[in-house]
Design a protein around this motif. Structure first.
Motif, mmCIF file in Angstrom:
data_model
loop_
_atom_site.group_PDB
_atom_site.id
_atom_site.type_symbol
_atom_site.label_atom_id
_atom_site.label_comp_id
_atom_site.label_asym_id
_atom_site.label_seq_id
_atom_site.Cartn_x
_atom_site.Cartn_y
_atom_site.Cartn_z
ATOM 1 N N ASP A 1 -10.042 1.643 9.886
ATOM 2 C CA ASP A 1 -9.168 1.366 8.953
ATOM 3 C C ASP A 1 -7.648 2.078 9.339
ATOM 4 N N ILE A 2 -7.903 3.185 9.936
ATOM 5 C CA ILE A 2 -6.563 3.757 10.254
ATOM 6 C C ILE A 2 -6.019 3.162 11.467
ATOM 7 N N ALA A 3 -7.006 2.836 12.452
ATOM 8 C CA ALA A 3 -6.672 2.156 13.735
ATOM 9 C C ALA A 3 -5.924 0.759 13.298
ATOM 10 N N ASN A 4 -6.549 0.129 12.470
ATOM 11 C CA ASN A 4 -6.139 -1.280 12.088
ATOM 12 C C ASN A 4 -4.775 -0.944 11.537
ATOM 13 N N SER A 5 -4.443 -0.194 10.722
ATOM 14 C CA SER A 5 -3.163 0.114 10.113
ATOM 15 C C SER A 5 -2.120 0.644 11.233
ATOM 16 N N SER A 6 -2.438 1.419 12.026
ATOM 17 C CA SER A 6 -1.726 1.909 13.209
ATOM 18 C C SER A 6 -1.379 0.501 14.108
ATOM 19 N N ALA A 7 -2.137 -0.301 14.413
ATOM 20 C CA ALA A 7 -2.038 -1.396 15.051
ATOM 21 C C ALA A 7 -0.898 -2.129 14.708
ATOM 22 N N SER A 8 -0.928 -2.280 13.341
ATOM 23 C CA SER A 8 0.133 -3.108 12.663
ATOM 24 C C SER A 8 1.569 -2.679 12.621
ATOM 25 N N GLY A 9 1.619 -1.380 12.990
ATOM 26 C CA GLY A 9 2.954 -0.809 13.165
ATOM 27 C C GLY A 9 3.158 0.472 12.185
ATOM 28 N N MET A 10 1.941 0.784 11.251
ATOM 29 C CA MET A 10 2.308 1.921 10.247
ATOM 30 C C MET A 10 2.297 3.189 10.922
ATOM 31 N N THR A 11 3.022 4.043 10.599
ATOM 32 C CA THR A 11 2.862 5.531 11.194
ATOM 33 C C THR A 11 1.524 6.261 10.941
ATOM 34 N N ILE A 12 1.260 7.198 11.489
ATOM 35 C CA ILE A 12 -0.126 7.822 11.142
ATOM 36 C C ILE A 12 -0.051 8.349 9.857
ATOM 37 N N TYR A 13 0.811 8.893 9.539
ATOM 38 C CA TYR A 13 0.918 9.426 8.244
ATOM 39 C C TYR A 13 0.782 8.437 7.219
ATOM 40 N N ASP A 14 1.359 7.194 7.358
ATOM 41 C CA ASP A 14 1.213 6.068 6.282
ATOM 42 C C ASP A 14 0.020 5.561 6.540
ATOM 43 N N SER A 15 -0.424 5.420 7.581
ATOM 44 C CA SER A 15 -2.035 4.933 7.687
ATOM 45 C C SER A 15 -3.208 5.784 7.065
ATOM 46 N N ILE A 16 -2.960 6.919 7.007
ATOM 47 C CA ILE A 16 -4.041 7.915 6.388
ATOM 48 C C ILE A 16 -4.148 7.707 5.126
ATOM 49 N N ARG A 17 -2.795 7.893 4.387
ATOM 50 C CA ARG A 17 -2.547 7.536 3.227
ATOM 51 C C ARG A 17 -2.968 6.274 2.606
ATOM 52 N N SER A 18 -2.670 5.380 3.264
ATOM 53 C CA SER A 18 -3.199 4.003 2.786
ATOM 54 C C SER A 18 -4.573 3.835 2.996
#
Length: 277
Positions: free
Chosen positions: A73-90
């Motif tokens: 899920d973090i990888a998918n969020s990061s691939a969409s342009g989110m930062t690692i911080y926002d990816s983990i929180r999301s």
């Protein structure tokens, strides 16, 4: 864990003290003998620790099963342009079973301004898992170097999936040997019951007529049924405790995981000897 260990020591000490009074012919509970108190003391010592470790291992397995999904899920969020911080929180807002509470702790640390690398390191330390600790180090190094964050988390998820499959395969294969050990224990217990109900009962029934008499150079001694029972129970006690711990170790790969199985087999042995002998 320290509280569980302290409680186990206190509980075992109480039973051992009761056993000491029973040995002095001053039993606190008349129905229990010195051997009974010693067995209860051992059970009081290993029981809480065994069930605590079993619960802890079960929770760790549940976390390891959900962790690859979280990383993807973090990888998918990061691939969409989110930062690692926002990816983990999301991703921490999702439902991951036993992993959810740990992810909320990581998210809370990030909101306090703790760096991502330190939050991941703390996460590995809390789980006390070598695989997660190595994973945290790998991700931290990858974040320091930079590059494609999404591929790093995808690779970490694949690695955890591999580790989980290998662990499940090992548990499945070794469980067959554990089952053999447990079956051997019940066979041994049945043999002891048969021997006691046939040979020893016949000898004890005849000793009133034959005790003290001589056959050649041999003199037949008087057999105490209580000593026979204690002797047979000692055999079964060693078999149940050792077999349970070995079976649990082979299934889980850790000796602490066998304490619960040993506790259960000792309880079965104790109940059978208490009410069937």
């Amino acid at each position: 864990m320290d509280l569980i260990l302290a409680g186990s020591i206190v509980l075992a000490s109480i039973f051992f003290v009761f056993g000491f009074f029973a040995m002095l012919k001053r039993p606190i509970l008349p129905y229990f003998t010195t051997v009974d108190y010693l067995v209860l003391g051992v059970l009081g010592c290993i029981g809480p620790i065994g069930f605590y470790n079993s619960k802890k291992q079960k929770r760790k397995r549940e976390i390891m099963e959900k962790l690859p999904d979280f990383l993807r899920d973090i990888a998918n969020s990061s691939a969409s342009g989110m930062t690692i911080y926002d990816s983990i929180r999301s991703a921490a807002e999702g439902e991951y079973g036993a992993l959810t509470s740990e992810l909320k702790a990581v998210s809370a640390q990030l909101s306090w301004g703790i760096p991502v690398t330190e939050a991941l390191t703390n996460f590995g330390d809390r789980l006390d898992s070598n695989e997660v600790k190595r994973l945290a180090i790998t991700i931290n190094k990858a974040l320091e170097i930079g590059g494609n964050t999404s591929s790093v988390f995808n690779a970490a998820a694949k690695e955890l999936d591999q580790i989980r499959r290998v662990e499940q395969q090992r548990r499945t294969e070794m469980s067959m040997y554990s089952i053999v050990i447990f079956i051997s224990f019940f066979v041994f217990l049945a043999v002891i019951l048969i021997i006691n109900g046939t040979i020893f009962q016949a000898i004890i029934g005849m000793q009133g007529k034959m005790a003290g008499k001589a056959i050649g150079n041999l003199r037949i001694a008087n057999i105490d049924p209580v000593e026979v029972k204690n002797m047979l129970f000692t055999f079964v006690f060693v078999q149940s405790l050792g077999g349970g711990m070995l079976g649990g170790f082979m299934m889980e790969g850790k000796l602490s995981s066998g304490i619960r199985q040993g506790f259960i087999l000792v309880v079965i042995s104790f109940i059978i000897f208490k009410f069937m002998f």
